[in-house]
Scaffold this active site. Structure first.
Site, PDB file in Angstrom:
ATOM      1  N   GLN A 223      -0.914  -9.737  12.428  1.00 29.89           N
ATOM      2  CA  GLN A 223      -1.707  -8.515  12.314  1.00 29.89           C
ATOM      3  C   GLN A 223      -2.256  -8.365  10.908  1.00 29.89           C
ATOM      4  O   GLN A 223      -1.564  -8.623   9.921  1.00 29.89           O
ATOM      5  CB  GLN A 223      -0.893  -7.289  12.704  1.00 29.89           C
TER       6      GLN A 223
ATOM      7  N   GLU B 292       6.003  -0.216  17.147  1.00 33.54           N
ATOM      8  CA  GLU B 292       6.938  -0.933  16.267  1.00 33.54           C
ATOM      9  C   GLU B 292       8.205  -0.122  16.068  1.00 33.54           C
ATOM     10  O   GLU B 292       9.314  -0.649  16.111  1.00 33.54           O
ATOM     11  CB  GLU B 292       6.282  -1.207  14.917  1.00 33.54           C
TER      12      GLU B 292
END
Length: 395
Positions: free
Chosen positions: A130, A248
């Site tokens: 990412q 997350e």
């Protein structure tokens, strides 16, 4: 207050524990984490373990069944994480894809994006990283300077991302970039899916003091990204990025059982010599270890507070910042104490001949500092607690 799990969840725990006991590779049990993660051989070894979990139904268990998961409850996800920690299971290779990208696409992706990308994530057929943090901006995620200019059928991307874990192995990256330079800081951002093999992408490793280079800086020089790879609406990518971060936090719930580390440190104290006898016989050493155990227990119950909030459907609270501060700080202090126990043996490098436990403690000591920086620096976490919990004025 009842800390016991239901019979159904305990049955799930035993199923998971039994599978791990029968399937963790024997060479990993012998060496624990003593494998160089930067080698292609080790990466493929971990990919094979990842695939074994997937083939037996132990990958992406928190995903809905329609996307190949088990539809596990949040409690079961926590139990699963606890059992992985307890067994010291090998790492897998597609954490970003599983924890963030897949769930984010489930919520924000187009039907075409879901069909193209999601099925290849659980078996690690395509690896993801990412692109969030940028040079010179620390933990200020919204301070995005990487530009994406809309050219009709594609975006033209220029800029740089840093601390990009596994970029050197990844097939794709998510990318938070600025598509409206005149908009306020948190506006004018867009969230793209980028093929890491696109012309104009350069990946440069960042060597850590452990000698590993899992982090990277990624440069984008006139990289063309199809318009179809825009996730969500143009200039509203901040909402997509926040969804990413929320997932997350959810998957990390209960992941770190610090008592595992305390027990290993206790075994080290029984092994090393201190004044002609095992260090464990020294009351000072036992007192320090007891202190670490108390802190680990406090963190465990703090994680239960966080879990309770999530089960009630409440947004993440200050417990997340408290857990991050507590675990990273405790880990750092325990690794420093390991160096004290080792005495002159602490000077032997990782995997050096004659090093106690093959030098894993010196490696952990060097690696411990990064925990105070990753996922938002500890300074940022102090600010969050001070401003949002204690009501202190902004500094």
């Amino acid at each position: 207050m009842d800390f016991k799990f239901s019979p159904e969840d305990e049955a799930f725990r035993q199923e998971c524990r039994s599978w791990l006991e029968h399937n963790i590779p024997h060479d990993w049990r012998d060496d624990e984490e003593l494998h160089d993660p930067d080698t292609r051989e080790e990466f493929e070894r971990r990919r094979a373990w990842h695939r074994q979990l997937y083939d037996d139904g132990w990958m992406c268990i928190h995903w809905p069944q329609e996307y190949g998961g088990r539809g596990a409850s949040l409690i079961q996800q926590v139990i699963y994480n606890q059992e992985l920690d307890r067994a010291k299971a090998p790492p897998t290779v597609n954490f970003q894809g599983i924890a963030r990208v897949g769930p984010t696409l489930m919520q924000w992706g187009t039907p075409e994006q879901k069909q193209r990308y999601i099925p290849r994530i659980p078996p690690a057929e395509e690896i993801w990283c990412q692109g969030l943090s940028e040079p010179d901006h620390g933990s200020d995620l919204a301070a995005v300077e990487t530009r994406a200019v809309d050219r009709g059928d594609h975006f033209l991307v220029n800029g740089s991302k840093v601390w990009t874990s596994n970029a050197h192995r990844a097939d794709f990256t998510t990318l938070l970039c600025r598509t409206d330079p005149d908009a306020p800081k948190h506006k004018g951002l867009s969230y793209l899916l980028v093929d890491m093999k696109s012309p104009g992408i350069t990946v440069r490793p960042l060597v850590q003091m452990t000698g590993e280079s899992g982090f990277n800086q990624v440069f984008f020089d006139d990289v063309q990204v199809p318009l179809a790879n825009l996730v969500g609406e143009k200039n509203r990518g901040w909402m997509v990025a926040m969804t990413n971060m929320m997932f997350e936090r959810t998957i990390h719930g209960g992941r770190t059982d610090m008592m595992v580390e305390v027990r290993q440190l206790t075994e080290l104290a029984k092994k090393v010599d201190r004044g002609g006898h095992p260090a464990w016989q020294d009351s000072y050493v036992r007192q320090r270890l007891a202190g670490f155990a108390c802190e680990a227990a406090a963190l465990k119950y703090t994680s239960f507070r966080q879990l309770t909030s999530q089960l009630k459907g409440l947004p993440p609270g200050p417990e997340g910042s408290m857990m991050k501060l507590g675990t990273s700080g405790l880990n750092l202090r325990m690794q420093d104490f390991a160096m004290e126990l080792l005495g002159p043996y602490s000077q032997l490098e990782y995997q050096a001949s004659g090093a106690i436990d093959r030098g894993k403690w010196s490696h952990r000591m060097l690696a411990a500092r990064r925990g105070t920086i990753a996922a938002g620096t500890n300074e940022i976490q102090h600010n969050i607690i001070g401003e949002r919990v204690l009501g202190l004025p902004k500094g």
